[in-house]
Design a protein around this motif. Structure first.
Motif, PDB file in Angstrom:
ATOM      1  N   ARG A  72       0.852  -1.198   0.000  1.00 41.05           N
ATOM      2  CA  ARG A  72       0.000   0.000   0.000  1.00 41.05           C
ATOM      3  C   ARG A  72       0.876   1.231   0.000  1.00 41.05           C
ATOM      4  O   ARG A  72       2.097   1.154   0.113  1.00 41.05           O
ATOM      5  N   GLU A  73       0.235   2.409  -0.104  1.00 32.35           N
ATOM      6  CA  GLU A  73       1.006   3.653  -0.041  1.00 32.35           C
ATOM      7  C   GLU A  73       1.077   4.204   1.374  1.00 32.35           C
ATOM      8  O   GLU A  73       2.074   4.790   1.775  1.00 32.35           O
ATOM      9  N   VAL A  74      -0.004   4.002   2.146  1.00 25.86           N
ATOM     10  CA  VAL A  74      -0.087   4.584   3.491  1.00 25.86           C
ATOM     11  C   VAL A  74      -0.223   3.470   4.526  1.00 25.86           C
ATOM     12  O   VAL A  74      -1.038   2.553   4.375  1.00 25.86           O
ATOM     13  N   LEU A  75       0.574   3.571   5.598  1.00 22.23           N
ATOM     14  CA  LEU A  75       0.520   2.608   6.694  1.00 22.23           C
ATOM     15  C   LEU A  75       0.379   3.360   8.017  1.00 22.23           C
ATOM     16  O   LEU A  75       1.118   4.301   8.294  1.00 22.23           O
ATOM     17  N   VAL A  76      -0.581   2.921   8.830  1.00 23.55           N
ATOM     18  CA  VAL A  76      -0.730   3.419  10.202  1.00 23.55           C
ATOM     19  C   VAL A  76      -0.167   2.356  11.129  1.00 23.55           C
ATOM     20  O   VAL A  76      -0.557   1.189  11.062  1.00 23.55           O
ATOM     21  N   ILE A  77       0.763   2.755  11.999  1.00 26.63           N
ATOM     22  CA  ILE A  77       1.369   1.823  12.959  1.00 26.63           C
ATOM     23  C   ILE A  77       0.855   2.156  14.343  1.00 26.63           C
ATOM     24  O   ILE A  77       1.162   3.209  14.908  1.00 26.63           O
ATOM     25  N   SER A  78       0.060   1.247  14.884  1.00 28.80           N
ATOM     26  CA  SER A  78      -0.524   1.459  16.210  1.00 28.80           C
ATOM     27  C   SER A  78      -0.254   0.239  17.081  1.00 28.80           C
ATOM     28  O   SER A  78      -1.145  -0.551  17.379  1.00 28.80           O
ATOM     29  N   ILE A  79       0.981   0.092  17.473  1.00 33.03           N
ATOM     30  CA  ILE A  79       1.376  -1.017  18.345  1.00 33.03           C
ATOM     31  C   ILE A  79       2.171  -0.444  19.526  1.00 33.03           C
ATOM     32  O   ILE A  79       3.400  -0.505  19.548  1.00 33.03           O
ATOM     33  N   ILE A 111       2.073   6.738   9.362  1.00 36.70           N
ATOM     34  CA  ILE A 111       1.623   7.417  10.576  1.00 36.70           C
ATOM     35  C   ILE A 111       2.031   6.533  11.740  1.00 36.70           C
ATOM     36  O   ILE A 111       1.550   5.395  11.857  1.00 36.70           O
ATOM     37  N   TYR A 112       2.923   7.028  12.575  1.00 37.61           N
ATOM     38  CA  TYR A 112       3.363   6.270  13.744  1.00 37.61           C
ATOM     39  C   TYR A 112       2.662   6.837  14.970  1.00 37.61           C
ATOM     40  O   TYR A 112       2.795   8.023  15.286  1.00 37.61           O
ATOM     41  N   ILE A 113       1.898   5.990  15.649  1.00 39.78           N
ATOM     42  CA  ILE A 113       1.193   6.425  16.838  1.00 39.78           C
ATOM     43  C   ILE A 113       2.146   6.341  18.026  1.00 39.78           C
ATOM     44  O   ILE A 113       2.519   5.252  18.478  1.00 39.78           O
ATOM     45  N   GLY A 114       2.537   7.510  18.493  1.00 34.48           N
ATOM     46  CA  GLY A 114       3.432   7.603  19.639  1.00 34.48           C
ATOM     47  C   GLY A 114       2.682   8.049  20.876  1.00 34.48           C
ATOM     48  O   GLY A 114       1.471   7.831  21.013  1.00 34.48           O
ATOM     49  N   SER A 115       3.381   8.677  21.780  1.00 32.49           N
ATOM     50  CA  SER A 115       2.794   9.024  23.075  1.00 32.49           C
ATOM     51  C   SER A 115       3.377  10.336  23.581  1.00 32.49           C
ATOM     52  O   SER A 115       4.554  10.638  23.356  1.00 32.49           O
ATOM     53  N   ALA A 154      13.429   6.617   3.110  1.00 30.01           N
ATOM     54  CA  ALA A 154      12.707   5.842   2.101  1.00 30.01           C
ATOM     55  C   ALA A 154      11.211   6.116   2.134  1.00 30.01           C
ATOM     56  O   ALA A 154      10.497   5.826   1.172  1.00 30.01           O
ATOM     57  N   PHE A 155      10.713   6.669   3.237  1.00 29.89           N
ATOM     58  CA  PHE A 155       9.304   7.009   3.368  1.00 29.89           C
ATOM     59  C   PHE A 155       9.166   8.188   4.332  1.00 29.89           C
ATOM     60  O   PHE A 155      10.072   8.487   5.105  1.00 29.89           O
ATOM     61  N   LYS A 156       8.012   8.872   4.259  1.00 27.81           N
ATOM     62  CA  LYS A 156       7.730  10.008   5.116  1.00 27.81           C
ATOM     63  C   LYS A 156       6.875   9.567   6.289  1.00 27.81           C
ATOM     64  O   LYS A 156       5.883   8.860   6.111  1.00 27.81           O
ATOM     65  N   THR A 157       7.251  10.004   7.489  1.00 29.50           N
ATOM     66  CA  THR A 157       6.497   9.627   8.675  1.00 29.50           C
ATOM     67  C   THR A 157       5.926  10.851   9.363  1.00 29.50           C
ATOM     68  O   THR A 157       6.618  11.853   9.561  1.00 29.50           O
ATOM     69  N   THR A 158       4.663  10.750   9.733  1.00 30.42           N
ATOM     70  CA  THR A 158       4.071  11.693  10.670  1.00 30.42           C
ATOM     71  C   THR A 158       3.946  10.987  12.008  1.00 30.42           C
ATOM     72  O   THR A 158       3.441   9.866  12.085  1.00 30.42           O
ATOM     73  N   PHE A 210       2.180  14.685   5.852  1.00 28.92           N
ATOM     74  CA  PHE A 210       3.209  13.746   6.274  1.00 28.92           C
ATOM     75  C   PHE A 210       4.541  14.469   6.451  1.00 28.92           C
ATOM     76  O   PHE A 210       4.848  15.420   5.740  1.00 28.92           O
ATOM     77  N   GLY A 211       5.312  13.990   7.429  1.00 28.13           N
ATOM     78  CA  GLY A 211       6.571  14.644   7.763  1.00 28.13           C
ATOM     79  C   GLY A 211       6.459  15.575   8.946  1.00 28.13           C
ATOM     80  O   GLY A 211       7.377  16.357   9.213  1.00 28.13           O
ATOM     81  N   TYR A 212       5.348  15.488   9.696  1.00 30.73           N
ATOM     82  CA  TYR A 212       5.103  16.366  10.835  1.00 30.73           C
ATOM     83  C   TYR A 212       5.086  15.581  12.135  1.00 30.73           C
ATOM     84  O   TYR A 212       5.036  14.357  12.152  1.00 30.73           O
ATOM     85  N   VAL A 213       5.089  16.338  13.237  1.00 27.97           N
ATOM     86  CA  VAL A 213       4.827  15.790  14.568  1.00 27.97           C
ATOM     87  C   VAL A 213       3.612  16.523  15.119  1.00 27.97           C
ATOM     88  O   VAL A 213       3.544  17.756  15.076  1.00 27.97           O
ATOM     89  N   PHE A 214       2.653  15.760  15.629  1.00 30.92           N
ATOM     90  CA  PHE A 214       1.457  16.348  16.225  1.00 30.92           C
ATOM     91  C   PHE A 214       1.287  15.827  17.654  1.00 30.92           C
ATOM     92  O   PHE A 214       1.293  14.608  17.876  1.00 30.92           O
ATOM     93  N   ASN A 215       1.141  16.747  18.590  1.00 27.67           N
ATOM     94  CA  ASN A 215       0.677  16.373  19.921  1.00 27.67           C
ATOM     95  C   ASN A 215      -0.843  16.334  19.884  1.00 27.67           C
ATOM     96  O   ASN A 215      -1.475  17.261  19.375  1.00 27.67           O
ATOM     97  N   ALA A 216      -1.425  15.281  20.428  1.00 26.65           N
ATOM     98  CA  ALA A 216      -2.876  15.142  20.405  1.00 26.65           C
ATOM     99  C   ALA A 216      -3.404  15.043  21.838  1.00 26.65           C
ATOM    100  O   ALA A 216      -3.518  13.952  22.398  1.00 26.65           O
TER     101      ALA A 216
END
Length: 272
Positions: A72-79, A111-115, A154-158, A210-216
């Protein structure tokens, strides 16, 4: 902007509390969604939600995945790391295996789900412009995880840093109900609802941010005592008793949600 009419497919690695709900929301917006489970027994629940199920297992030793999941083109990582179950040294190698799988795939946006745990209790307000100063241990691991993705070309991460998660199945009314002598009662809370977790993710996908950091975190930070007493009362549970003190604390704000996504939170206050 991502054109929904193209009916793009998004893969979600980790279809737990947030990932499964996100998948259902994206399907409602016209996307096809591939979602991962760790065993065949869990595939049915994904299928019922309209998510195309795949088995993906990853640990510190390696990764195994059904063919096509990463196509795919877009991957969400939520682990999220299972720190309470002793996963500390193994978390970063696990992410390393995922990153290597992405490198070998067609994925270009992650999209990497961080904390917000990357921020230590510095007794101050912080936002995305402040370099995190994590508490030793788990906070340091969370920050190192972000750096793994930020270093990739190799890829852009938010990176999407969630605060304390509340919503269906995570009713804050029960978190401290009936407990007494709870320390740090005047410390502010940093929370985000499931609805906003999904809304923010949808916004960054639709705006191709993509390529950003967001506090949620919701932009309201009542004290622990005020918030959890109100939530327990609302749930009809015994109110907790906090010690009237302010020790270590932080307030997590976001400048990028408004600046980049023009995102408005769905609720008027955490008590809503």
């Amino acid at each position: 902007m991502i054109d929904l009419s193209e009916n793009r497919t998004i893969s979600i690695l980790g279809c737990g509390w947030y990932g499964k709900a996100l998948g259902a929301a994206l399907i409602a917006k016209g996307f096809k969604v591939k979602g991962s489970a760790t065993s065949a027994a869990r595939l049915g629940a994904l299928t019922e939600a309209g998510i195309i199920p795949f088995i993906v297992n990853v640990d510190a030793g390696g990764i195994s995945a059904d063919a096509g999941f990463f196509d795919r083109e877009v991957l969400v990582i939520s682990i999220p790391p299972k720190f309470r179950k002793g996963e500390t040294a193994g978390y970063l190698p696990k992410l390393g295996h995922i990153i290597e799988a992405i490198r070998q795939s067609s994925i270009k946006k992650v999209i990497y789900i961080g904390s917000t745990g990357v921020y230590g209790d510095t007794n101050s307000e912080v936002d995305e412009t402040n370099p995190p100063q994590p508490d030793p241990g788990t906070g340091t691991i969370l920050l190192e995880a972000e750096k793994l993705f930020e270093a990739e070309t190799a890829f852009k991460t938010t990176i999407l840093r969630f605060g304390g998660l509340i919503g269906p199945g995570r009713d804050p009314g029960g978190f401290f109900a009936g407990k007494t002598d709870i320390p740090n009662g005047r410390a502010p809370v940093n929370l985000v609802s499931l609805g906003d977790c999904i809304g923010i993710t949808e916004a960054l996908i639709s705006k191709d941010a993509f390529g950003y950091v967001f506090n949620a975190c919701m932009p309201w930070h009542p004290s622990k005592s005020t918030f959890y007493r109100a939530m327990s009362k609302k749930a009809g549970l015994p109110e907790p008793v906090f010690i009237d003190e302010l020790k270590s604390w932080k307030i997590v704000n976001s400048v990028n949600l408004k600046k980049v996504l023009n995102y408005e939170f769905m609720t008027n206050s955490p008590e809503a």
